[in-house]
Design a protein around this motif. Structure first.
Motif, PDB file in Angstrom:
ATOM      1  N   ALA A  19      38.751  10.855  12.308  1.00 47.70           N
ATOM      2  CA  ALA A  19      38.803  11.543  11.041  1.00 47.70           C
ATOM      3  C   ALA A  19      37.973  10.636   9.772  1.00 47.70           C
ATOM      4  CB  ALA A  19      40.022  12.020  10.625  1.00 47.70           C
ATOM      5  N   ARG A  20      38.549   9.291  10.114  1.00 46.55           N
ATOM      6  CA  ARG A  20      38.021   8.391   9.170  1.00 46.55           C
ATOM      7  C   ARG A  20      36.607   7.717   9.928  1.00 46.55           C
ATOM      8  NH1 ARG A  20      43.011   6.248  10.272  1.00 46.55           N
ATOM      9  NH2 ARG A  20      42.134   4.569  11.454  1.00 46.55           N
ATOM     10  N   HIS A  21      36.206   8.187  11.019  1.00 50.05           N
ATOM     11  CA  HIS A  21      34.824   7.769  11.324  1.00 50.05           C
ATOM     12  C   HIS A  21      33.983   8.858  11.735  1.00 50.05           C
ATOM     13  CE1 HIS A  21      37.342   4.279  11.608  1.00 50.05           C
ATOM     14  NE2 HIS A  21      36.357   3.822  11.661  1.00 50.05           N
ATOM     15  N   GLY A  22      33.282   9.710  10.948  1.00 48.88           N
ATOM     16  CA  GLY A  22      32.860  11.002  11.039  1.00 48.88           C
ATOM     17  C   GLY A  22      31.726  10.861  11.877  1.00 48.88           C
ATOM     18  N   ARG A  23      30.641   9.909  12.029  1.00 52.07           N
ATOM     19  CA  ARG A  23      29.570   9.981  12.863  1.00 52.07           C
ATOM     20  C   ARG A  23      29.958  10.098  14.170  1.00 52.07           C
ATOM     21  NH1 ARG A  23      26.190   5.884  14.799  1.00 52.07           N
ATOM     22  NH2 ARG A  23      23.928   6.736  14.841  1.00 52.07           N
ATOM     23  N   GLN A  24      31.108   9.325  14.569  1.00 52.57           N
ATOM     24  CA  GLN A  24      31.696   9.176  16.134  1.00 52.57           C
ATOM     25  C   GLN A  24      32.167  10.578  16.401  1.00 52.57           C
ATOM     26  OE1 GLN A  24      32.003   6.805  14.051  1.00 52.57           O
ATOM     27  NE2 GLN A  24      31.841   4.551  14.871  1.00 52.57           N
ATOM     28  N   PHE A  25      32.723  11.318  15.367  1.00 56.25           N
ATOM     29  CA  PHE A  25      33.331  12.572  15.550  1.00 56.25           C
ATOM     30  C   PHE A  25      32.345  13.441  15.972  1.00 56.25           C
ATOM     31  CE2 PHE A  25      34.799  16.790  13.967  1.00 56.25           C
ATOM     32  CZ  PHE A  25      36.074  16.805  14.894  1.00 56.25           C
ATOM     33  N   GLY A  26      31.040  13.338  15.094  1.00 58.30           N
ATOM     34  CA  GLY A  26      30.033  14.262  15.261  1.00 58.30           C
ATOM     35  C   GLY A  26      29.518  14.337  16.739  1.00 58.30           C
ATOM     36  N   PHE A  27      29.066  12.848  17.008  1.00 60.20           N
ATOM     37  CA  PHE A  27      28.569  12.786  18.504  1.00 60.20           C
ATOM     38  C   PHE A  27      29.429  13.190  19.589  1.00 60.20           C
ATOM     39  CE2 PHE A  27      25.741   9.921  16.193  1.00 60.20           C
ATOM     40  CZ  PHE A  27      24.404  10.498  16.375  1.00 60.20           C
ATOM     41  N   GLY A  28      30.866  12.986  19.383  1.00 61.21           N
ATOM     42  CA  GLY A  28      31.747  13.195  20.235  1.00 61.21           C
ATOM     43  C   GLY A  28      31.977  14.592  20.802  1.00 61.21           C
ATOM     44  N   LEU A  29      31.400  15.584  19.637  1.00 58.72           N
ATOM     45  CA  LEU A  29      31.545  17.083  19.993  1.00 58.72           C
ATOM     46  C   LEU A  29      30.658  17.621  20.958  1.00 58.72           C
ATOM     47  CD1 LEU A  29      32.288  18.356  16.333  1.00 58.72           C
ATOM     48  CD2 LEU A  29      34.158  17.981  18.162  1.00 58.72           C
ATOM     49  N   LEU A  30      29.457  16.992  21.117  1.00 57.33           N
ATOM     50  CA  LEU A  30      28.337  17.778  21.712  1.00 57.33           C
ATOM     51  C   LEU A  30      28.813  17.807  23.083  1.00 57.33           C
ATOM     52  CD1 LEU A  30      25.478  15.526  20.123  1.00 57.33           C
ATOM     53  CD2 LEU A  30      26.088  18.036  19.677  1.00 57.33           C
ATOM     54  N   PRO A  31      29.226  16.764  24.149  1.00 61.16           N
ATOM     55  CA  PRO A  31      29.285  16.935  25.411  1.00 61.16           C
ATOM     56  C   PRO A  31      30.470  18.244  25.674  1.00 61.16           C
ATOM     57  CG  PRO A  31      29.489  14.649  24.800  1.00 61.16           C
ATOM     58  CD  PRO A  31      29.298  15.316  23.737  1.00 61.16           C
ATOM     59  N   GLY A  32      31.505  18.167  24.737  1.00 59.57           N
ATOM     60  CA  GLY A  32      32.661  19.151  24.780  1.00 59.57           C
ATOM     61  C   GLY A  32      31.951  20.522  24.750  1.00 59.57           C
ATOM     62  N   LEU A  33      31.081  20.808  23.865  1.00 60.52           N
ATOM     63  CA  LEU A  33      30.720  22.005  23.523  1.00 60.52           C
ATOM     64  C   LEU A  33      29.796  22.520  24.804  1.00 60.52           C
ATOM     65  CD1 LEU A  33      29.145  21.463  19.884  1.00 60.52           C
ATOM     66  CD2 LEU A  33      30.964  23.028  20.670  1.00 60.52           C
ATOM     67  N   VAL A  34      28.732  21.497  25.439  1.00 60.83           N
ATOM     68  CA  VAL A  34      28.335  21.984  26.574  1.00 60.83           C
ATOM     69  C   VAL A  34      29.066  22.202  27.750  1.00 60.83           C
ATOM     70  CG1 VAL A  34      26.726  21.049  28.502  1.00 60.83           C
ATOM     71  CG2 VAL A  34      26.319  20.485  26.097  1.00 60.83           C
ATOM     72  N   THR A  35      30.297  21.564  28.025  1.00 62.29           N
ATOM     73  CA  THR A  35      31.266  21.717  28.978  1.00 62.29           C
ATOM     74  C   THR A  35      31.829  23.191  28.884  1.00 62.29           C
ATOM     75  OG1 THR A  35      31.564  19.512  29.263  1.00 62.29           O
ATOM     76  CG2 THR A  35      33.130  20.739  30.389  1.00 62.29           C
ATOM     77  N   LEU A  36      32.341  23.447  27.516  1.00 55.09           N
ATOM     78  CA  LEU A  36      33.007  24.628  27.123  1.00 55.09           C
ATOM     79  C   LEU A  36      32.226  25.694  27.441  1.00 55.09           C
ATOM     80  CD1 LEU A  36      35.519  25.877  25.830  1.00 55.09           C
ATOM     81  CD2 LEU A  36      34.073  25.700  23.631  1.00 55.09           C
ATOM     82  N   VAL A  37      30.977  25.773  27.203  1.00 56.72           N
ATOM     83  CA  VAL A  37      29.961  26.923  27.411  1.00 56.72           C
ATOM     84  C   VAL A  37      29.872  27.180  28.918  1.00 56.72           C
ATOM     85  CG1 VAL A  37      27.596  28.016  27.512  1.00 56.72           C
ATOM     86  CG2 VAL A  37      28.337  26.850  25.426  1.00 56.72           C
ATOM     87  N   LEU A  38      29.978  26.128  29.833  1.00 54.56           N
ATOM     88  CA  LEU A  38      29.895  25.934  31.266  1.00 54.56           C
ATOM     89  C   LEU A  38      31.098  26.805  31.796  1.00 54.56           C
ATOM     90  CD1 LEU A  38      28.168  22.825  32.186  1.00 54.56           C
ATOM     91  CD2 LEU A  38      27.089  25.245  32.383  1.00 54.56           C
ATOM     92  N   TYR A  39      32.248  26.079  31.301  1.00 56.40           N
ATOM     93  CA  TYR A  39      33.559  26.721  31.880  1.00 56.40           C
ATOM     94  C   TYR A  39      33.892  28.195  31.396  1.00 56.40           C
ATOM     95  CZ  TYR A  39      35.057  22.451  34.039  1.00 56.40           C
ATOM     96  OH  TYR A  39      35.224  21.254  35.025  1.00 56.40           O
ATOM     97  N   ALA A  40      33.522  28.408  30.145  1.00 58.36           N
ATOM     98  CA  ALA A  40      33.860  29.887  29.639  1.00 58.36           C
ATOM     99  C   ALA A  40      33.188  30.853  30.494  1.00 58.36           C
ATOM    100  CB  ALA A  40      33.205  30.006  28.334  1.00 58.36           C
TER     101      ALA A  40
END
Length: 282
Positions: A19-40
């Motif tokens: 939460a204090r390092h927004g840039r790392q948080f933003g980049f860290g979301l991308l792999p999860g979004l891809v995996t979420l679509v596949l698993y859904a």
């Protein structure tokens, strides 16, 4: 119970760090979004096809009278979907970490850097890192699948199958989820899978306190995506303490404490507060 609370504390600390390092948080979301679509897509397919799969696997029940046929196959269909969901929760982290290896390794390094001291690096090229991660993830998934089959079989035991077995399933999921997440930091330190499992078994309560709440949270759609970056950060903080690593900021905090000062709090300028770990392995 104290160790369980300690493990949960690392999960909270990790979320505060990203939460204090927004840039790392933003980049860290991308792999999860891809995996979420596949698993859904996979879970939707399982939801529509589970009843046909059960009917194909239980031809001996075709001649059963009503309502026993429906009750039996409906129960099996529910168990198949729960088993699929169980595997999805475990393998979601492995697949997400594999897809996002460069992102999460960089995030873990930033956590180490923010805590002071050395920042371990494996020195392997990316292809080698991906191979090691995929190999170890497969070994973990096979272990989980074995536990899953045993728990699935125990699910037919009256009462126990509907109470104790689900609780054990969440504990198994939580432990191996903690292993997958700590692997990001431990792999950079050259720690092999067997040593990683030994380290976590030595503090099983901490591992469960970190992994079980995360497993429960991952059951909620989209939550896993948003918690993954913080989970990697929290796992790195946990690894540092489990291995007794102490950065410059932690040393400064101890000196201030000895001089009568206050320990730094999460989100302060002096780094992340360290939850003390007991030295024994009871």
């Amino acid at each position: 119970m104290r160790d369980f609370g300690v493990g949960f504390g690392y999960l909270v600390q990790g979320q505060k760090w990203v939460a204090r390092h927004g840039r790392q948080f933003g980049f860290g979301l991308l792999p999860g979004l891809v995996t979420l679509v596949l698993y859904a897509g996979a879970l939707v397919g399982l939801g529509f096809g589970a009843d046909d799969l059960v009917a194909w696997a239980t031809p001996f029940a075709d001649d059963w009278s009503s309502p026993w046929l429906g009750l039996f196959r409906n129960a099996l269909t529910a168990l198949v979907f729960v088993f699929g969901l169980f595997l999805a929760v475990i393998t979601f982290t492995a697949v997400t970490l594999l897809i996002g290896q460069p992102f999460y390794e960089s995030l873990s390094e930033d956590v180490d850097r923010s805590e002071g001291g050395d920042v371990p690096e494996s020195g392997h090229p990316l292809w080698r890192e991906l191979w090691i991660s995929a190999r170890d993830s497969l070994r973990v998934v096979l272990r989980v699948a074995l536990y899953g089959v045993l728990l699935f079989a125990c699910g037919f035991i009256p009462v126990v199958g509907q109470t104790v077995v689900p609780a054990l399933g969440f504990c198994v999921s939580g432990f191996f989820l903690a292993e997958e997440l700590t692997a990001v930091a431990l792999q950079r330190r050259g720690v092999e899978l067997r040593e990683r499992l030994t380290l976590l078994r030595g503090r099983r309560g901490v591992a469960l306190g970190f992994g079980v709440p995360l497993t429960l949270a991952f059951l909620v759609p989209f939550v896993a995506v948003f918690l993954m970056p913080g989970a990697v950060a929290g796992a790195t903080l946990m690894v540092r303490d489990l291995r007794g690593e102490q950065g410059d900021r932690a040393e400064d905090a101890e000196e201030n404490d000895q001089e009568g000062g206050n320990l730094s709090s999460p989100g302060g300028d002096q780094g992340v507060y360290r939850i003390p770990l007991r030295k024994d392995h009871s």
